[in-house]
Design an enzyme around this catalytic site. Structure first.
Site, PDB file in Angstrom:
ATOM      1  N   GLU A 157      22.493 158.485 106.032  1.00  9.00           N
ATOM      2  CA  GLU A 157      22.739 159.829 105.477  1.00  9.00           C
ATOM      3  C   GLU A 157      23.797 160.578 106.268  1.00  9.00           C
ATOM      4  O   GLU A 157      23.829 160.513 107.504  1.00  9.00           O
ATOM      5  CB  GLU A 157      21.433 160.640 105.484  1.00  9.00           C
ATOM      6  CG  GLU A 157      21.584 162.044 104.908  1.00  9.00           C
ATOM      7  CD  GLU A 157      20.251 162.795 104.793  1.00  9.00           C
ATOM      8  OE1 GLU A 157      19.291 162.421 105.484  1.00  9.00           O
ATOM      9  OE2 GLU A 157      20.204 163.771 104.032  1.00  9.00           O
ATOM     10  N   ASP A 181      15.646 160.172 110.824  1.00  9.95           N
ATOM     11  CA  ASP A 181      16.254 161.188 109.968  1.00  9.95           C
ATOM     12  C   ASP A 181      16.018 162.543 110.627  1.00  9.95           C
ATOM     13  O   ASP A 181      14.869 162.954 110.822  1.00  9.95           O
ATOM     14  CB  ASP A 181      15.601 161.123 108.574  1.00  9.95           C
ATOM     15  CG  ASP A 181      16.313 162.000 107.557  1.00  9.95           C
ATOM     16  OD1 ASP A 181      17.028 162.944 107.952  1.00  9.95           O
ATOM     17  OD2 ASP A 181      16.135 161.737 106.347  1.00  9.95           O
ATOM     18  N   HIS A 201      21.304 165.884  98.193  1.00 12.15           N
ATOM     19  CA  HIS A 201      21.013 167.256  97.762  1.00 12.15           C
ATOM     20  C   HIS A 201      22.047 168.234  98.278  1.00 12.15           C
ATOM     21  O   HIS A 201      22.642 168.020  99.332  1.00 12.15           O
ATOM     22  CB  HIS A 201      19.635 167.666  98.296  1.00 12.15           C
ATOM     23  CG  HIS A 201      19.407 167.284  99.736  1.00 12.15           C
ATOM     24  ND1 HIS A 201      19.629 168.139 100.773  1.00 12.15           N
ATOM     25  CD2 HIS A 201      19.032 166.108 100.322  1.00 12.15           C
ATOM     26  CE1 HIS A 201      19.369 167.521 101.919  1.00 12.15           C
ATOM     27  NE2 HIS A 201      19.022 166.280 101.687  1.00 12.15           N
ATOM     28  N   GLU A 246      22.419 160.456 100.680  1.00 11.53           N
ATOM     29  CA  GLU A 246      21.482 159.610 101.412  1.00 11.53           C
ATOM     30  C   GLU A 246      20.981 158.428 100.610  1.00 11.53           C
ATOM     31  O   GLU A 246      19.929 158.481 100.001  1.00 11.53           O
ATOM     32  CB  GLU A 246      20.315 160.419 101.977  1.00 11.53           C
ATOM     33  CG  GLU A 246      19.614 161.356 101.024  1.00 11.53           C
ATOM     34  CD  GLU A 246      18.502 162.121 101.736  1.00 11.53           C
ATOM     35  OE1 GLU A 246      17.735 161.529 102.497  1.00 11.53           O
ATOM     36  OE2 GLU A 246      18.412 163.346 101.516  1.00 11.53           O
ATOM     37  N   ASP A 292      22.052 167.551 107.735  1.00  9.60           N
ATOM     38  CA  ASP A 292      20.977 166.572 107.580  1.00  9.60           C
ATOM     39  C   ASP A 292      21.624 165.191 107.719  1.00  9.60           C
ATOM     40  O   ASP A 292      22.659 164.940 107.101  1.00  9.60           O
ATOM     41  CB  ASP A 292      20.407 166.789 106.165  1.00  9.60           C
ATOM     42  CG  ASP A 292      19.188 165.952 105.849  1.00  9.60           C
ATOM     43  OD1 ASP A 292      18.769 165.162 106.703  1.00  9.60           O
ATOM     44  OD2 ASP A 292      18.665 166.099 104.718  1.00  9.60           O
ATOM     45  N   HIS A 349      17.347 171.954 100.418  1.00  9.55           N
ATOM     46  CA  HIS A 349      17.478 171.328  99.090  1.00  9.55           C
ATOM     47  C   HIS A 349      17.735 172.461  98.109  1.00  9.55           C
ATOM     48  O   HIS A 349      16.815 173.013  97.535  1.00  9.55           O
ATOM     49  CB  HIS A 349      16.200 170.561  98.726  1.00  9.55           C
ATOM     50  CG  HIS A 349      16.000 169.334  99.554  1.00  9.55           C
ATOM     51  ND1 HIS A 349      16.025 168.070  99.023  1.00  9.55           N
ATOM     52  CD2 HIS A 349      15.804 169.166 100.878  1.00  9.55           C
ATOM     53  CE1 HIS A 349      15.840 167.174  99.985  1.00  9.55           C
ATOM     54  NE2 HIS A 349      15.694 167.818 101.122  1.00  9.55           N
TER      55      HIS A 349
HETATM   56 MN    MN Z   1      18.492 164.778 103.138  1.00  2.62          MN
HETATM   57 MN    MN Z   2      17.602 163.559 105.963  1.00  2.48          MN
END
Ligand code: MN
Ligand code: MN
Length: 301
Positions: A287, A84, A163, A195, A95, A171
């Site tokens: 994600e 990630d 998010h 995600e 992200d 976030h």
């Molecule tokens: Mn994330």
């Molecule tokens: Mn992530």
């Protein structure tokens, strides 16, 4: 959308993330040191003109998230590995993540597929809603994810979620649940990470050990001169985005680690913990970051 003036930076961050992801999938092998994987990915992000939006997370098996290697980490890649990572350009972060099966396990592969299909299904759902100019509710996205993961015989992790994202804020307030949480929140224009996490366990995570990943929560000055120097660097370099002890060690050596302790006890930093599946069961993750506009929709990563 709130991030309109930075749209091109989000797109560029997404292009870099895609390149890094495709490349990372080719070199990550079983028994490689996690620190080598993390540093290669982070260096590649810099090479392509971005910056890491947070330390590369390399979480194995029951660790769902927040494992980043420390400077002297000897852990090697194995099992079900979640990769990630994030990229930012001028503070605009994306992200994304993918999971790898490093032990040739049918169950791992199925867990990974469950998350990938759940992510795909949720993105198609959003696309259809935008095309038909209907409202999008977060719990409906959650329901799509939940149903897809359950159709594979697994559970989604209910206390981890996607998010909303804004400049220097990973976030930024709105959550995209991985199940139908019965709370309806309408999605507006903006940038969102989706995600899904799938597990063979009951579908919850709890806190584990401290991760060495931090973010600034107060700018109150620390006492010692050294810590003020380290803090100045953190504020300039990372602002409100997460960073890790490995990066501070690289820049300041072991005195930097002492300063991190001082900053933590001075209330300057939030120290993230590992997130572990509650029964010790395996967890997979997928994600993407997407951009939603009134009549438009893009997968950035
Ligand atoms: Mn994330
Ligand atoms: Mn992530």
């Amino acid at each position: 959308m709130k991030n309109k003036e930075n749209k091109e930076d989000f797109f560029e961050a997404g292009r870099i993330a895609r390149k890094v992801k495709e490349w990372a999938k080719t070199f990550i092998k079983k028994d490689m040191f996690l620190i080598e994987i993390a540093e290669k990915i982070e260096e590649k992000i810099f090479e392509l003109g971005g910056k890491p939006a947070f330390p590369v997370n390399l979480s194995i098996d029951k660790i769902a998230a927040h494992y980043t290697p420390s400077y002297n980490d000897k852990t090697v890649a194995r099992g079900l590995l979640k990769v990630d990572f994030g990229v930012h350009v001028n503070g605009c972060p994306v992200d994304n993540s993918f999971s790898l099966d490093l032990e040739n396990s049918k169950e791992n592969k199925k867990l990974i597929e469950a998350c990938e299909k759940a992510l795909e299904a949720s993105i198609s759902f959003i696309k259809e809603k935008i095309e038909s100019k209907e409202k999008i509710k977060t719990n409906e996205i959650g329901e799509i994810i939940q149903k897809k993961i359950e159709s594979f015989g697994f559970y989604p992790i209910v206390n981890l979620s996607g998010h909303s994202i804004e400049k220097y804020n990973l976030h930024s307030g709105i959550s995209i649940p991985n199940f139908n949480e019965k709370k309806e929140v309408e999605i507006e224009d903006g940038i969102y990470a989706i995600e899904p996490f799938a597990t063979t366990g009951t579908g919850k995570v709890h806190d584990g050990n401290f991760s060495g990943i931090y973010k600034v929560i107060s700018e109150k000055q620390p006492r010692s001169e050294k810590s003020r120097e380290v803090f100045k660097f953190i504020l300039e370099e990372y602002k409100t985005l997460p960073f890790c002890s490995r990066w501070i060690y690289k820049k300041f050596g072991s005195t930097g680690l002492l300063s991190l302790k001082e900053l933590e006890s001075n209330g300057n930093l939030h120290h993230f913990k590992h997130l572990l599946e509650s029964e010790g069961s395996k967890v997979s993750q997928a994600e993407h970051t997407i951009l939603i506009e009134k009549d438009n929709f893009f997968v950035l990563t």
